[in-house]
Design a protein around this motif. Structure first.
Motif, PDB file in Angstrom:
ATOM      1  N   GLU A   6      83.348  55.203 -17.649  1.00 33.29           N
ATOM      2  CA  GLU A   6      83.962  55.641 -18.847  1.00 33.29           C
ATOM      3  C   GLU A   6      83.222  57.215 -19.265  1.00 33.29           C
ATOM      4  OE1 GLU A   6      86.889  54.636 -19.796  1.00 33.29           O
ATOM      5  OE2 GLU A   6      86.706  53.195 -18.288  1.00 33.29           O
ATOM      6  N   LYS A   9      84.272  59.560 -16.916  1.00 31.10           N
ATOM      7  CA  LYS A   9      85.769  60.007 -16.911  1.00 31.10           C
ATOM      8  C   LYS A   9      85.862  61.116 -18.268  1.00 31.10           C
ATOM      9  CE  LYS A   9      87.412  55.753 -15.262  1.00 31.10           C
ATOM     10  NZ  LYS A   9      88.464  54.666 -15.458  1.00 31.10           N
ATOM     11  N   GLU A  10      85.242  60.689 -19.272  1.00 30.39           N
ATOM     12  CA  GLU A  10      85.457  61.627 -20.606  1.00 30.39           C
ATOM     13  C   GLU A  10      84.704  62.871 -20.309  1.00 30.39           C
ATOM     14  OE1 GLU A  10      83.557  59.419 -23.867  1.00 30.39           O
ATOM     15  OE2 GLU A  10      85.121  57.786 -23.786  1.00 30.39           O
ATOM     16  N   PRO A  23      90.901  58.610 -20.267  1.00 32.36           N
ATOM     17  CA  PRO A  23      90.132  58.134 -19.345  1.00 32.36           C
ATOM     18  C   PRO A  23      90.798  56.775 -18.768  1.00 32.36           C
ATOM     19  CG  PRO A  23      88.958  58.484 -21.464  1.00 32.36           C
ATOM     20  CD  PRO A  23      90.255  59.073 -21.569  1.00 32.36           C
TER      21      PRO A  23
END
Length: 85
Positions: A6, A9-10, A23
């Motif tokens: 995560e 993704k951010e 995300p």
């Protein structure tokens, strides 16, 4: 590993300024280049620099191994996790 994915993704969204994506829209197993997220070589360079700054990893631009690490979010998360052990 889920939290690390995560975070990556951010980071991708922030660094590449992907304003219309969240995300949850990024499949951790999907390719980052080509038919997946559709990143290009400039995106890879920007993302590589951001990963080096945030996680302290060292990447070689022309390395076949680096290309494998940039295959997906899962592969990047594994690289970072292995580096931080």
């Amino acid at each position: 590993m889920q939290t690390l994915e995560e975070d990556i993704k951010e980071l991708i969204i922030e660094v590449l300024q992907l304003e219309d994506i969240g995300p949850a829209d990024i499949d951790s197993a999907a390719p980052l280049f080509g038919d997946g997220l559709g990143l290009d070589s400039i995106d890879a360079l920007e993302l590589g620099v951001a990963l080096q700054k945030r996680y302290g990893i060292t990447l070689s631009a022309n390395s076949e191994e680096t290309r494998k690490h940039f295959a997906s979010v899962q592969a990047l998360a594994a690289l970072v996790a292995n580096h931080n052990q």
